[in-house]
Scaffold this motif. Structure first.
Motif, short mmCIF file in Angstrom:
data_model
loop_
_atom_site.label_atom_id
_atom_site.label_comp_id
_atom_site.label_asym_id
_atom_site.label_seq_id
_atom_site.Cartn_x
_atom_site.Cartn_y
_atom_site.Cartn_z
N LYS A 1 0.82 -1.22 0.00
CA LYS A 1 0.00 0.00 0.00
C LYS A 1 0.85 1.26 0.00
O LYS A 1 0.37 2.32 -0.31
N GLN A 2 2.12 1.16 0.41
CA GLN A 2 2.99 2.32 0.47
C GLN A 2 4.36 1.95 -0.08
O GLN A 2 4.75 0.78 -0.05
N PHE A 3 5.09 2.95 -0.54
CA PHE A 3 6.48 2.76 -0.93
C PHE A 3 7.19 4.08 -0.71
O PHE A 3 6.58 5.13 -0.58
N GLN A 4 8.50 4.00 -0.63
CA GLN A 4 9.30 5.22 -0.57
C GLN A 4 10.31 5.17 -1.69
O GLN A 4 10.64 4.10 -2.20
N VAL A 5 10.78 6.32 -2.10
CA VAL A 5 11.81 6.43 -3.12
C VAL A 5 13.09 6.81 -2.39
O VAL A 5 13.11 7.77 -1.62
N THR A 6 14.17 6.04 -2.62
CA THR A 6 15.43 6.25 -1.92
C THR A 6 16.47 6.81 -2.88
O THR A 6 16.63 6.31 -3.98
N PHE A 7 17.16 7.85 -2.42
CA PHE A 7 18.24 8.48 -3.18
C PHE A 7 19.56 8.19 -2.47
O PHE A 7 19.69 8.46 -1.28
N ASP A 8 20.54 7.68 -3.19
CA ASP A 8 21.90 7.62 -2.69
C ASP A 8 22.52 8.98 -2.99
O ASP A 8 22.36 9.50 -4.09
N CYS A 9 23.23 9.55 -2.01
CA CYS A 9 23.78 10.88 -2.22
C CYS A 9 24.93 11.15 -1.25
O CYS A 9 25.18 10.35 -0.34
N ALA A 10 25.62 12.23 -1.45
CA ALA A 10 26.73 12.63 -0.58
C ALA A 10 26.24 13.48 0.59
O ALA A 10 26.76 13.38 1.69
N GLU A 11 25.24 14.33 0.34
CA GLU A 11 24.74 15.26 1.36
C GLU A 11 23.22 15.12 1.50
O GLU A 11 22.46 15.88 0.91
N PRO A 12 22.78 14.14 2.29
CA PRO A 12 21.35 13.87 2.40
C PRO A 12 20.48 15.07 2.77
O PRO A 12 19.42 15.27 2.16
N GLU A 13 20.90 15.87 3.72
CA GLU A 13 20.07 17.02 4.12
C GLU A 13 19.91 18.02 2.99
O GLU A 13 18.82 18.55 2.76
N ARG A 14 20.98 18.29 2.28
CA ARG A 14 20.94 19.25 1.17
C ARG A 14 20.01 18.76 0.07
O ARG A 14 19.19 19.51 -0.46
N VAL A 15 20.11 17.48 -0.28
CA VAL A 15 19.27 16.93 -1.34
C VAL A 15 17.82 16.89 -0.88
O VAL A 15 16.90 17.20 -1.65
N ALA A 16 17.58 16.54 0.38
CA ALA A 16 16.22 16.52 0.91
C ALA A 16 15.60 17.92 0.87
O ALA A 16 14.43 18.07 0.48
#
Length: 143
Positions: A5-20
């Motif tokens: 019923k739910q899913f999330q999309v995951t990003f691999d990155c160097a700076e998680p807070e900045r990308v978020a």
């Protein structure tokens, strides 16, 4: 068999807070701190130093869209994404009206740190879209 019923999309990155933060601005999402913490700073302060800033997440405040999760990885992006987001800014629009809407949204996203890659013009099967990259080079389509 269970139904997902739910899913999330995951990003691999160097700076998680900045990308978020970037994706919160693009999509109108919010980034509430993890449960039990008043702020992200309080959460990060509870972690060992090597884990601080290792992930971030944001959610659609309406609850309709998927959660986005950003995790720090040691390697940088080297090739084209195999999965990407389509940011649907021009739904129902065609021709010049669609293109003008996409261009205006593109300008807003560039001001947030995105990069315009190229315009894919309309053809017999598809309307125009703009290929872009987020603040760490992850491709997405402005559609």
């Amino acid at each position: 068999m269970a139904t997902i019923k739910q899913f999330q999309v995951t990003f691999d990155c160097a700076e998680p807070e900045r990308v978020a933060r970037f994706w919160c601005e693009v999509l109108g999402y919010v980034a509430p701190p993890p449960e039990g913490f008043a702020t992200w700073d309080a959460f990060h302060g509870s972690l060992p130093s090597e884990e601080q800033g290792s992930w971030s997440a944001c959610v659609d405040p309406s609850g309709a869209g998927p959660r986005l999760y950003f995790q720090r990885v040691p390697e940088g992006k080297t090739v084209k994404n195999r999965v990407h987001l389509d940011v649907r800014a021009g739904i129902g629009l065609v021709g010049e009206e669609r293109l003008a809407t996409l261009e205006a949204e593109c300008a807003r996203l560039v001001a947030l740190g995105a990069t315009r890659v190229r315009l894919l013009p309309a053809d017999e099967d598809n309307e125009s879209c703009i290929v872009m990259q987020d603040v760490e080079g992850n491709e997405f389509c402005l559609d």
